[in-house]
Every structure is written in C-alpha cells, then in structure tokens.
Write an enzyme that holds these catalytic residues in place. Structure first.
Site, PDB file in Angstrom:
ATOM      1  N   HIS A  79      -2.724   8.135   5.733  1.00  0.00           N
ATOM      2  CA  HIS A  79      -2.938   6.798   5.181  1.00  0.00           C
ATOM      3  C   HIS A  79      -4.364   6.382   5.519  1.00  0.00           C
ATOM      4  O   HIS A  79      -5.084   5.914   4.655  1.00  0.00           O
ATOM      5  CB  HIS A  79      -1.915   5.826   5.762  1.00  0.00           C
ATOM      6  CG  HIS A  79      -1.968   4.462   5.159  1.00  0.00           C
ATOM      7  ND1 HIS A  79      -1.861   4.248   3.802  1.00  0.00           N
ATOM      8  CD2 HIS A  79      -2.130   3.234   5.726  1.00  0.00           C
ATOM      9  CE1 HIS A  79      -1.939   2.941   3.557  1.00  0.00           C
ATOM     10  NE2 HIS A  79      -2.122   2.318   4.700  1.00  0.00           N
TER      11      HIS A  79
ATOM     12  N   PHE B 149       1.826  -3.429   3.960  1.00  0.00           N
ATOM     13  CA  PHE B 149       2.172  -4.733   4.506  1.00  0.00           C
ATOM     14  C   PHE B 149       3.685  -4.961   4.365  1.00  0.00           C
ATOM     15  O   PHE B 149       4.308  -4.538   3.388  1.00  0.00           O
ATOM     16  CB  PHE B 149       1.430  -5.835   3.753  1.00  0.00           C
ATOM     17  CG  PHE B 149       0.006  -6.036   4.187  1.00  0.00           C
ATOM     18  CD1 PHE B 149      -0.583  -5.231   5.140  1.00  0.00           C
ATOM     19  CD2 PHE B 149      -0.758  -7.058   3.632  1.00  0.00           C
ATOM     20  CE1 PHE B 149      -1.898  -5.430   5.535  1.00  0.00           C
ATOM     21  CE2 PHE B 149      -2.075  -7.263   4.013  1.00  0.00           C
ATOM     22  CZ  PHE B 149      -2.644  -6.451   4.967  1.00  0.00           C
TER      23      PHE B 149
ATOM     24  N   CYS C 184       0.808  -1.222   0.000  1.00  0.00           N
ATOM     25  CA  CYS C 184       0.000   0.000   0.000  1.00  0.00           C
ATOM     26  C   CYS C 184       0.841   1.272   0.000  1.00  0.00           C
ATOM     27  O   CYS C 184       0.292   2.370  -0.036  1.00  0.00           O
ATOM     28  CB  CYS C 184      -0.955  -0.018   1.192  1.00  0.00           C
ATOM     29  SG  CYS C 184      -2.003  -1.482   1.217  1.00  0.00           S
TER      30      CYS C 184
END
Length: 411
Positions: free
Chosen positions: A300, A397, A162
C-alpha cells in the site's frame, strides 16, 4: 469453486496512458509527480500531484458523453476499454449476460459536485446541470462501460476508500468463482485532484508539501517522507473463468489465487497493524500458500509516516524473518502518487506485469531508509527476479483492508 485468471489489462495513470507506457516508466523509475495544473494551487500548502497528462476522453467516449461525465468516469471507461480490447474477448448477444463490470471509486465525481454547488450558490438552483447526478455518481464508470460495450452481466461498483480498486477485483473474482459470471472487468478509478480534494487532505496534514521538488515528494519507507501525494487515474483487469479463457485460446497473464479482507475497528483515518495482518493471512489461507511462497509484495506504501511504519510492522508479523531476508516489498506510489480508490487497480496491473516479465518495479526516492521499516524495498532500481506469487495490499479510511495474491499459471 472455479478458478479465476487475468486475461486483459487497462491503465491510465500519471506515468502512462497505456499499459506498456506505464510499465516501461515504472521499471525505469520515472516520477509522474509535478506542480498541479488542473487549477492554480498557489494558496494551498500542497501544490503538487500526480496528474494524468495528455488524456483524450474522446478516444473512448462519444464527445457528448465525455462532456457530461466527471473525469474519474472518463478514466475508468478508458482503462476498462483497454482491458476489454487486450483480452480479445468478443462480446456477443449470447455471452453478454455472462460478462460484467465492477469498477469503483473512493470519492467519485468530487469536482463535478463542487462545480455545481458553486453554480447553485451563485446563479441559483435552475442553473444546476440536469446531468449532475449521472455525471458524478460512483457507479457510473461501471454503468457507462456496460452500456457502451453491451455488457449485461453483474454491473456494480464499490466505494471502500483507498481499498476500493482491490476490493472490486477481489469481489469480482468471487462472482466468477461461484458461477455468477464468466468474465468481469474490475478495478478502480479516481480523479480528486481539485481544490476541495487537495484542500481536504492538505488541511488534515496528510499531503506532502515538498513543492520545490515534486518528483521526490512521494518517498515510501524513506526517513524523510512527509505525507502522500495525490494521484489520479484508473487501472482495470479483465478477470475470466479459467476454462472459459482456455476454450477461446486467450492469453492468460496469471491467476487470482487468494483474496483477503478485514476491518480494523480502530480509527477513522489512522491504520492499525492487526487488521492488515489478518487480511494478508486470509489471502494466504485462501491461496493455499505459506508466507515464504510470496516473492514480491506490492505495498500500500503511501509515503505517510505512520502508514508505512504500520504496514511494515504487519508485514514483519505475517512473514517473520523472511520479511527482511527474501521477500521484496516495493511501492509504485513513489512514482504515481496515491490514486485513492484507483490505487488497487493500477497497482494490480503492475503486480500482474511483474509476473509476466519477472521484474520488480522499484520504490524510488529512498535516500535514507527508515530504520523502523527494515524490509527490502527494492530501492530506486528495478530488479530481475523469479516471481511465482505476488501479494498486493490496499488499506483505506474507516479501517477497511484488502489483499490479493496473483500467481503464475502452473505454480
């Protein structure tokens, strides 16, 4: 090191297929989340996503190529084409080797891979498409855009989950700064709204299951958040060396002032606080700015319970009292969902436009703000503000983090 500025923007996302449409809807607090239409989601716990609506790949790709390429490639080429056109930079035989592409994807052509795996299983290996590999690999959004537009500079793709889109922009800016290119199309693209993509995240209990009210499912910093909502799309920036842009009379949106990146070394999926802290601090250091110099932070902000809480803790550590008294933090994922590797690209487009229009897009669906997220999250309504510097965060991740600071020219 040479200065790097933004001279073009491209966007295809759940709230708009152009930059101005997406930005208008972001400021209006429009949700792009709805029931999944790409496949029948009835058997899934999560049945909602942020899908791109009414997208016509043939506007950007030859029909033959459009049929062969996975959707994420189509979306990346579309946003990249928009950014190139918006920049007004004409590609010539002379300058082509100095113009490059860096468009990444967190997952790549998942749907295409899965479809061909089923074909192989049911009909045998001879029925697997000969276009499978070039039609799904992560670097092909960059590769196809380079071929279509004749861009002969650096041609590269990143895959950092991401953080992908933001890492691509940050790394491309470094290529320009050190003289390896004069201009780069950079960002991210993702299209993982498919049975395996939804199933994988849903079985992790990472996705919201607010199926009865999709438009309210993505709710960063709200006490009732229950997971993120998958989105799809692409956001691409045209980055350019400052003097090069000035010499051709380009419109300059803002400057890429600082870039930071770090690793958590903590957990495959769960975020830490330390990694994001060091990432934001690095970006500030490279920009030569103090925390109080940042007016707006595009978070985020995925709408997961632990993710929003940990990002808030990191922001509080970096910004101190200013984090709760002066800094405005919002998550546009509340409207678009989480585009995984495409998130940093589209959210950078929104960050740049916040500087252009001096407007902060809202975090929608904040009905009862989480007391563990004591920040000004610009709840539900866009806000006029003087914005000189915007910080943008993306975390992924594997504990990979990225932060970029965009600054108004002259500040």
């Amino acid at each position: 090191m040479r200065r790097v500025v933004v001279t073009g923007l491209g966007l295809v996302c759940p709230i708009g297929n152009t930059v101005e449409e997406g930005w208008k809807n972001a400021l209006a607090g429009v949700s792009g989340i709805g029931r999944i239409t790409h496949f029948d989601p009835e058997q899934f716990g999560c049945q909602i996503a942020g899908e791109v609506k009414g997208f016509d790949a043939s506007k950007y790709l030859p029909p033959k190529d459009a049929r062969r390429f996975d959707r994420f490639i189509q979306l990346g080429v579309a946003a990249g084409t928009q950014a190139l056109e918006d920049s007004g930079l004409a590609v010539t035989e002379e300058n082509a080797p100095r113009i490059g592409v860096a468009i990444g994807s967190g997952i790549g052509g998942l749907l295409t891979i899965c479809q061909n795996a089923v074909t192989e299983s049911v009909k045998g290996p001879r029925r697997v498409s000969p276009f499978l590999i070039p039609g799904c690999i992560v670097n092909m959004a960059s590769g196809e855009l380079s071929i279509l537009k004749g861009l002969k500079g650096p041609n590269i793709a990143y895959a950092t989950a991401c953080s992908t889109g933001l890492h691509a922009i940050g790394e491309a800016s470094q290529m320009i700064a050190r003289g390896d290119a004069d201009a780069m199309l950079a960002g991210g693209a993702e299209a993982a709204v498919c049975p395996v993509g939804i199933g994988g995240f849903d079985n992790m209990h990472a996705l919201s299951r607010r199926n009865d009210a999709p438009e309210k499912a993505s709710r960063p910093f709200d006490s009732g958040r229950d997971g993120f909502v998958m989105g799809e799309g692409s956001g691409v920036l045209m980055l350019e060396e400052y003097e090069h842009a000035v010499a051709r009379g380009a419109r300059i949106y803002c400057e890429v002032k600082g870039y930071g990146l770090s690793g958590d070394a903590y957990n495959i999926t769960a975020p830490s606080v330390d990694g994001p802290v060091r990432c934001m601090q690095m970006a500030l250091r490279h920009a030569g700015l103090e925390p109080a110099d940042i007016q707006y932070l595009n978070a985020h902000g995925t709408s997961t319970p632990i993710g929003d809480r940990n990002e808030t803790k990191a922001v509080l550590e970096v910004f101190g009292e200013y984090a709760s008294n002066g800094l405005v933090v919002s998550s546009t994922k509340s409207m678009t969902g989480h585009l995984l590797g495409g998130a940093g690209g589209i959210e950078s487009v929104f960050s740049v436009l916040a500087i252009r229009d001096q407007m902060i897009p809202p975090t929608i669906n904040v009905e009862s703000q989480d007391p563990e997220c004591p920040i000004d999250c610009c709840p539900n309504t866009a806000r006029k503000a003087e914005i000189r510097n915007v910080m943008k965060n993306s975390f992924g991740f594997g504990g990979t983090n990225s932060t970029i600071i965009y600054s108004r020219i002259g500040d």
